[in-house]
Design an enzyme around this catalytic site. Structure first.
Site, PDB file in Angstrom:
ATOM      1  N   LYS A   1       0.812  -1.227   0.000  1.00 14.51           N
ATOM      2  CA  LYS A   1       0.000   0.000   0.000  1.00 14.51           C
ATOM      3  C   LYS A   1       0.843   1.273   0.000  1.00 14.51           C
ATOM      4  O   LYS A   1       0.490   2.261  -0.639  1.00 14.51           O
ATOM      5  CB  LYS A   1      -0.947   0.008   1.199  1.00 14.51           C
ATOM      6  CG  LYS A   1      -2.082  -0.977   1.033  1.00 14.51           C
ATOM      7  CD  LYS A   1      -3.037  -0.956   2.199  1.00 14.51           C
ATOM      8  CE  LYS A   1      -4.080  -2.031   1.975  1.00 14.51           C
ATOM      9  NZ  LYS A   1      -5.020  -2.169   3.074  1.00 14.51           N
TER      10      LYS A   1
ATOM     11  N   ASP B   1      -9.597   2.614   3.047  1.00 13.49           N
ATOM     12  CA  ASP B   1      -9.533   1.927   4.349  1.00 13.49           C
ATOM     13  C   ASP B   1      -9.948   2.854   5.486  1.00 13.49           C
ATOM     14  O   ASP B   1     -10.480   2.396   6.504  1.00 13.49           O
ATOM     15  CB  ASP B   1      -8.112   1.424   4.632  1.00 13.49           C
ATOM     16  CG  ASP B   1      -7.755   0.200   3.809  1.00 13.49           C
ATOM     17  OD1 ASP B   1      -8.668  -0.499   3.346  1.00 13.49           O
ATOM     18  OD2 ASP B   1      -6.546  -0.047   3.628  1.00 13.49           O
TER      19      ASP B   1
HETATM   20  P1  NDP Z   1       1.778  -4.096   5.769  1.00 11.12           P
HETATM   21  O1  NDP Z   1       2.679  -5.118   5.162  1.00 11.12           O
HETATM   22  O2  NDP Z   1       1.825  -2.715   5.268  1.00 11.12           O
HETATM   23  O3  NDP Z   1       2.052  -4.045   7.365  1.00 11.12           O
HETATM   24  C1  NDP Z   1       2.143  -5.229   8.098  1.00 11.12           C
HETATM   25  C2  NDP Z   1       2.230  -4.898   9.580  1.00 11.12           C
HETATM   26  O4  NDP Z   1       2.234  -6.129  10.316  1.00 11.12           O
HETATM   27  C3  NDP Z   1       3.498  -4.155   9.989  1.00 11.12           C
HETATM   28  O5  NDP Z   1       3.189  -3.330  11.087  1.00 11.12           O
HETATM   29  C4  NDP Z   1       4.417  -5.299  10.419  1.00 11.12           C
HETATM   30  O6  NDP Z   1       5.439  -4.933  11.313  1.00 11.12           O
HETATM   31  C5  NDP Z   1       3.437  -6.192  11.128  1.00 11.12           C
HETATM   32  N1  NDP Z   1       3.885  -7.581  11.185  1.00 11.12           N
HETATM   33  C6  NDP Z   1       4.041  -8.435  10.152  1.00 11.12           C
HETATM   34  N2  NDP Z   1       4.472  -9.637  10.595  1.00 11.12           N
HETATM   35  C7  NDP Z   1       4.608  -9.515  11.952  1.00 11.12           C
HETATM   36  C8  NDP Z   1       5.013 -10.405  12.985  1.00 11.12           C
HETATM   37  N3  NDP Z   1       5.406 -11.657  12.712  1.00 11.12           N
HETATM   38  N4  NDP Z   1       5.014  -9.958  14.265  1.00 11.12           N
HETATM   39  C9  NDP Z   1       4.611  -8.693  14.549  1.00 11.12           C
HETATM   40  N5  NDP Z   1       4.221  -7.795  13.611  1.00 11.12           N
HETATM   41  C10 NDP Z   1       4.211  -8.208  12.321  1.00 11.12           C
HETATM   42  O7  NDP Z   1       0.303  -4.708   5.658  1.00 11.12           O
HETATM   43  P2  NDP Z   1      -1.101  -3.921   5.682  1.00 11.12           P
HETATM   44  O8  NDP Z   1      -1.013  -2.890   6.732  1.00 11.12           O
HETATM   45  O9  NDP Z   1      -1.482  -3.532   4.317  1.00 11.12           O
HETATM   46  O10 NDP Z   1      -2.114  -5.101   6.113  1.00 11.12           O
HETATM   47  C11 NDP Z   1      -2.086  -5.632   7.432  1.00 11.12           C
HETATM   48  C12 NDP Z   1      -3.284  -6.579   7.595  1.00 11.12           C
HETATM   49  O11 NDP Z   1      -4.502  -5.853   7.534  1.00 11.12           O
HETATM   50  C13 NDP Z   1      -3.395  -7.636   6.492  1.00 11.12           C
HETATM   51  O12 NDP Z   1      -3.803  -8.850   7.085  1.00 11.12           O
HETATM   52  C14 NDP Z   1      -4.504  -7.126   5.602  1.00 11.12           C
HETATM   53  O13 NDP Z   1      -5.185  -8.162   4.915  1.00 11.12           O
HETATM   54  C15 NDP Z   1      -5.401  -6.467   6.639  1.00 11.12           C
HETATM   55  N6  NDP Z   1      -6.272  -5.434   6.075  1.00 11.12           N
HETATM   56  C16 NDP Z   1      -7.625  -5.624   6.134  1.00 11.12           C
HETATM   57  C17 NDP Z   1      -8.477  -4.664   5.645  1.00 11.12           C
HETATM   58  C18 NDP Z   1      -9.940  -4.865   5.719  1.00 11.12           C
HETATM   59  O14 NDP Z   1     -10.677  -4.240   4.947  1.00 11.12           O
HETATM   60  N7  NDP Z   1     -10.407  -5.681   6.629  1.00 11.12           N
HETATM   61  C19 NDP Z   1      -7.977  -3.433   5.032  1.00 11.12           C
HETATM   62  C20 NDP Z   1      -6.550  -3.315   5.082  1.00 11.12           C
HETATM   63  C21 NDP Z   1      -5.742  -4.312   5.547  1.00 11.12           C
HETATM   64  P3  NDP Z   1       6.884  -4.389  10.762  1.00 11.12           P
HETATM   65  O15 NDP Z   1       6.642  -2.961  10.364  1.00 11.12           O
HETATM   66  O16 NDP Z   1       7.789  -4.522  11.949  1.00 11.12           O
HETATM   67  O17 NDP Z   1       7.265  -5.270   9.599  1.00 11.12           O
END
Ligand code: NDP
Length: 282
Positions: free
Chosen positions: A70, A107
């Site tokens: 994103k 979102d």
């Molecule tokens: P991003 O890749 O931009 O961000 C992922 C986030 O998760 C970061 O903060 C990352 O931390 C953290 N993370 C990933 N793996 C781990 C782990 N093992 N332990 C702790 N933290 C972790 O993804 P998005 O923000 O785009 O999406 C996040 C979730 O939200 C997804 O599952 C997506 O499907 C869902 N979503 C749902 C929506 C809906 O309409 N319901 C809309 C938007 C998203 P770090 O920065 O340290 O890597």
């Protein structure tokens, strides 16, 4: 004969996504001749890879962007909405009348509308603990700030990314970055999981909750029957929802970007919710 337009979801992973069902039901409901497919855009994709994929879809209709692209998507747009400028994240794109790649962040609105499923929680004056600092977290942070939360704490695996979120979304006045949320005093009106933890069955819980400290829980991740974390919250007596209501509401806003205002929003939302329920039961 009407032309069949093509829409898609770019991200990695995307196989789990219910978006094709939700949009497919919506297109049928609206009498639109269009298809919606998941297209895996590898995690390693560069800005030019992603822009090429977005342009390809935009020429035939438009699309959405999901984890982890994103923020990268926001950087390759020709025209961005105020919501993209605010968050630095784009989840919805199309080609505008001048042939430019345009994008929005639906979102933010999706998250706010979904709160009606959480006892209609009002964010004004509320305290919110936000887990995560990626694209979804940026939308949640911007929504919280716009609605006038009293206190917002952002906790992320990478603290630096949380600090960047706070400064780039421009919420320094209400937000703080925390390393260990359980060390914070006080109670929280709302805790939001905006990490991707919960997408895989084996994932750890994003936070082990305590009922007297958290009044409501919102998981942006979704899963049939609720995520493990939303069920963990509910089992403690904490009112909780997963990300399905947000998915439906952000989809309505995406459709309005692509096709213009929807007259019967309630009817469309009902259709999309039924499509999700059928996917969960089937
Ligand atoms: P991003 O890749 O931009 O961000 C992922 C986030 O998760 C970061 O903060 C990352 O931390 C953290 N993370 C990933 N793996 C781990 C782990 N093992 N332990 C702790 N933290 C972790 O993804 P998005 O923000 O785009 O999406 C996040 C979730 O939200 C997804 O599952 C997506 O499907 C869902 N979503 C749902 C929506 C809906 O309409 N319901 C809309 C938007 C998203 P770090 O920065 O340290 O890597």
């Amino acid at each position: 004969m009407s032309v069949c337009r093509s829409f898609g979801l770019l991200g990695d992973p995307v196989a789990h996504s219910l978006s094709p069902r939700v949009y497919g039901a919506a297109f049928s409901h609206l009498g639109i001749s269009a298809i919606y497919e998941c297209r895996r855009e590898p995690r390693q994709a560069t800005a030019s890879d992603l822009r090429r994929s977005m342009l390809g879809l935009a020429e035939s209709g438009g699309g959405n962007v999901t984890v982890p692209h994103k923020q990268l998507a926001a950087s390759v747009l020709d025209v961005s909405s105020p919501a993209v400028d605010r968050t630095g994240a784009c989840n919805c794109f199309w080609m505008d009348a001048d042939g430019r790649l345009a994008g929005d962040n639906t979102d933010i609105g999706g998250f706010l509308e979904a709160l009606t499923d959480l006892d209609g929680l009002r964010l004004e004056g509320a305290s919110v603990l936000l887990l995560g600092a990626g694209g979804a977290a940026r939308a949640v942070a911007a929504a919280c700030s716009a609605e006038g939360v009293r206190r917002l704490a952002v906790c992320n695996r990478s603290a630096r990314r949380a600090e960047t979120l706070v400064s780039e979304v421009g919420i320094d006045e209400v937000a703080t970055v925390v390393l260990d949320p359980m060390s914070l005093p006080g109670v929280w009106d709302l805790v939001v999981n905006a990490t991707s933890l919960g997408m895989s069955r084996d994932d750890a819980l994003p936070l082990v909750l305590e009922p007297h400290r958290f009044h409501r829980a919102f998981d942006v991740v979704y899963a049939p029957g609720g995520t493990r974390w939303s069920r963990h919250a509910a089992a403690l007596g904490i009112p909780a929802i997963d990300g399905l209501p947000m998915l439906v509401h952000q989809a309505v806003l995406s459709i309005e970007n692509w096709f213009g205002a929807v007259v019967d929003r309630e009817g469309l939302i009902g259709t999309m919710r039924r499509a999700v329920s059928e996917a969960e039961s089937g």
